[in-house]
Design a protein around this motif. Structure first.
Motif, PDB file in Angstrom:
ATOM      1  N   ASP A  36       0.842  -1.198   0.000  1.00  0.00           N
ATOM      2  CA  ASP A  36       0.000   0.000   0.000  1.00  0.00           C
ATOM      3  C   ASP A  36       0.876   1.246   0.000  1.00  0.00           C
ATOM      4  OD1 ASP A  36      -2.069   1.793   0.182  1.00  0.00           O
ATOM      5  OD2 ASP A  36      -2.370   1.515   2.338  1.00  0.00           O
ATOM      6  N   VAL A  37       1.072   1.835  -1.169  1.00  0.00           N
ATOM      7  CA  VAL A  37       1.873   3.048  -1.310  1.00  0.00           C
ATOM      8  C   VAL A  37       0.975   4.264  -1.107  1.00  0.00           C
ATOM      9  CG1 VAL A  37       3.216   4.433  -2.938  1.00  0.00           C
ATOM     10  CG2 VAL A  37       3.511   1.947  -2.872  1.00  0.00           C
ATOM     11  N   THR A  38       1.395   5.196  -0.269  1.00  0.00           N
ATOM     12  CA  THR A  38       0.608   6.422  -0.045  1.00  0.00           C
ATOM     13  C   THR A  38       1.136   7.610  -0.831  1.00  0.00           C
ATOM     14  OG1 THR A  38       1.940   7.086   1.883  1.00  0.00           O
ATOM     15  CG2 THR A  38       0.035   5.666   2.295  1.00  0.00           C
ATOM     16  N   HIS A  39       2.435   7.617  -1.166  1.00  0.00           N
ATOM     17  CA  HIS A  39       3.036   8.758  -1.852  1.00  0.00           C
ATOM     18  C   HIS A  39       4.081   8.266  -2.850  1.00  0.00           C
ATOM     19  CE1 HIS A  39       1.539  10.618   1.854  1.00  0.00           C
ATOM     20  NE2 HIS A  39       1.652  11.813   1.285  1.00  0.00           N
ATOM     21  N   VAL A  97       4.971   8.593   5.706  1.00  0.00           N
ATOM     22  CA  VAL A  97       4.534   8.165   4.371  1.00  0.00           C
ATOM     23  C   VAL A  97       4.959   6.727   4.127  1.00  0.00           C
ATOM     24  CG1 VAL A  97       4.646  10.520   3.438  1.00  0.00           C
ATOM     25  CG2 VAL A  97       6.654   9.020   3.274  1.00  0.00           C
ATOM     26  N   ARG A  98       4.340   6.124   3.128  1.00  0.00           N
ATOM     27  CA  ARG A  98       4.718   4.776   2.670  1.00  0.00           C
ATOM     28  C   ARG A  98       5.092   4.881   1.199  1.00  0.00           C
ATOM     29  NH1 ARG A  98       2.751   0.211   5.502  1.00  0.00           N
ATOM     30  NH2 ARG A  98       2.201  -0.849   3.565  1.00  0.00           N
ATOM     31  N   GLU A 142       8.231   2.599   5.207  1.00  0.00           N
ATOM     32  CA  GLU A 142       7.310   3.493   5.912  1.00  0.00           C
ATOM     33  C   GLU A 142       8.079   4.222   6.993  1.00  0.00           C
ATOM     34  OE1 GLU A 142       3.112   3.420   8.481  1.00  0.00           O
ATOM     35  OE2 GLU A 142       3.999   1.548   7.713  1.00  0.00           O
TER      36      GLU A 142
END
Length: 510
Positions: free
Chosen positions: A33-36, A63-64, A119
């Motif tokens: 799960d990438v957030t950025h 962030v991830r 992360e």
């Protein structure tokens, strides 16, 4: 087939793979799960920094990220790494006392090229670089073959990264585009820009009432251009089929059917040589507009090209290409075909007999001139004498009738046709006609092409009876344009070869 012999480095990486599995770590993950992206993370930190929203100790948002390890620099109990994704790079910071000894030791089993997910909070180092302090890490894919990264140096004054060595063999870069893209961000940018150009073409035409259509790639009869086709065989129907050399004749059938503005962006195939502007498989844009002539299509092409240049440059009307600034501000220069031969070749080809034309073409070292028809000889002279001099955009207009079997006769001079080619940087970018809609004239033109083929012109067009039948139902006045997407992208991204803008160009087997 025998398995390729592995190098010492590859054997070492396989050993690390097995070591990871012995520790219960799956080296090839299912998801993360990438957030950025890296650039988004950097921007988020700088936004928080400007707003005074950093936590105690200067930490920004958590962030991830997911990406490839580009470099690893171990300093005992701390390790720095660079992570690269589609948007760019960001520095990672690993601390043994934060990760714990067991997780920190896993870094020894990682290599440049591995995909990881990380992360943690963002912070700025004493050197001023936005960095992610890794609190958790997942291995996403182990790289078993080292990518050909070059040696990097950073200019202490400008901060600019300079890469030396690395993946320098251009032939191998074309063959292994996956590795080329992985290690050369500037190559990725070319293809991202290509995608933006194609999207902008679609927006431009959609906004003007065109509809995008799809026509057959496998055709029972090829046509719409002067070229040799690729031939295949359909087993169930027991018949030959041809990979299309152009979309034109099918798109004009749609104009007959009442689809008044149509376009297609698709692959065409021509069984011809390979050089810096030709690839056997290439991408063409063709669009046709009822009730228009070639003058209307010239204006439309000027508008389209200016729009694409502004899309690529962020608003400018010119681009640099191979050291020359090319200005796309309309109107483009217009120059008649025979006038161009007189201006740049000091030659009146209309008054020359076939023998004189052959002598002139032979003087450029071109072979097999005895087999060339008169139109082919004239065309070869144009390519040698005129095209290399045309750097800035110029519409070459009013071609010889014999060179253009699908274009309407020029009003006032039926020995010519209403056709233009847009030449930029010495090569054709667009080709367009006032489309021939007289079925009787078209039938005669096809018959003349058959005679040229019988005389030895392998690229003469085939006789398409069904297309004649379509015209007999009635096609309104129509303007049509074909634009080579690959050459256009070469021009707008300052690339010297068509292979630089095709992800997987045609190559001989290794």
């Amino acid at each position: 087939m025998a398995e390729e012999r592995r190098s010492h480095v590859e054997e070492t990486r396989l050993g690390k793979l097995e070591a990871l599995r012995r520790r219960g770590i799956e080296p090839f993950a299912y998801e993360y799960d990438v957030t950025h992206r890296a650039a988004e993370a950097r921007s988020a930190f700088e936004t928080a920094e400007r707003a005074g929203e950093l936590a105690e100790g200067g930490e920004g948002p958590t962030v991830r990220l997911g990406g490839r390890i580009v470099s690893l620099r171990s300093h005992g109990k701390t390790t720095f790494a660079d992570l690269a994704d589609r948007s760019g790079r960001i520095q990672l910071y690993f601390r043994k006392d934060e990760l714990g000894e067991e997780r920190y030791e896993l870094l020894s089993l990682l290599d440049p090229g591995d995909w990881i997910g990380v992360e943690g909070p963002l912070f700025r180092t004493r050197m001023g670089e936005v960095t992610l302090r890794v609190a958790a890490m997942d291995l996403l894919a182990k790289s078993l073959r080292p990518l050909p990264y070059g040696k990097e140096e950073i200019d202490p004054e400008t901060g600019e990264r300079r890469v030396y060595g690395g993946f320098a063999d251009i032939e191998q870069r074309y063959r292994q585009r996956y590795a080329d893209l992985a290690v050369h961000p500037e190559v990725r940018e070319v293809f991202i820009t290509r995608s933006r150009i194609v999207s902008a073409v679609r927006r431009f035409l959609d906004d003007r009432g065109y509809i995008e259509v799809e026509t057959p790639i496998l055709q029972p009869l090829y046509g719409g251009a002067s070229a040799r086709p690729f031939v295949t065989h359909h087993n169930a129907l027991d018949m030959p089929l041809y990979l299309r050399i152009a979309d034109e004749l099918y798109l004009k059938r749609l104009i007959v059917g009442g689809l008044e503005r149509v376009y297609e962006i698709g692959k065409d195939f021509r069984n011809e040589g390979i050089d810096r502007t030709h690839n056997p498989e290439f991408t063409m844009l063709e669009f046709y507009q009822a009730f228009a002539d070639y003058e209307a299509m010239m204006r439309l092409v000027e508008e389209l090209l200016l729009e694409l240049v502004r899309t690529v440059t962020g608003g400018a009307s010119s681009v640099m290409h191979q050291g020359v600034r090319i200005d796309f501000t309309p109107p483009f220069r217009r120059l008649a075909y025979y006038d161009a031969l007189r201006e740049y070749g000091n030659m009146d080809v209309r008054s020359m007999d076939d023998a004189a034309l052959r002598d002139a073409v032979s003087s450029f070292g071109i072979d097999e001139v005895e087999r060339m028809t008169r139109p082919k000889l004239i065309d070869e002279l144009f390519k040698e004498l005129v095209e290399p001099h045309l750097e800035q955009p110029v519409f070459i207009t009013d071609y010889p009738r014999e060179l253009s079997p699908l274009a309407k006769p020029k009003r006032g001079d039926p020995s010519l046709v209403e056709r233009f080619e847009l030449i930029v940087a010495g090569r054709e970018i667009a080709n367009a006609f006032s489309e021939l809609n007289d079925p009787i004239d078209q039938r005669e033109r096809f018959a003349a092409q058959v005679r040229l083929r019988e005389a030895g012109d392998e690229e003469a067009q085939a006789y398409d009876e069904d297309y004649i039948r379509a015209l007999e139902y009635g096609m309104p006045p129509t303007g049509g344009v074909g634009i080579g997407i690959d050459r256009l992208v070469m021009l707008l991204t300052d690339q010297p070869s068509i292979r630089d803008v095709i992800l997987f160009p045609t190559m001989r087997p290794e």
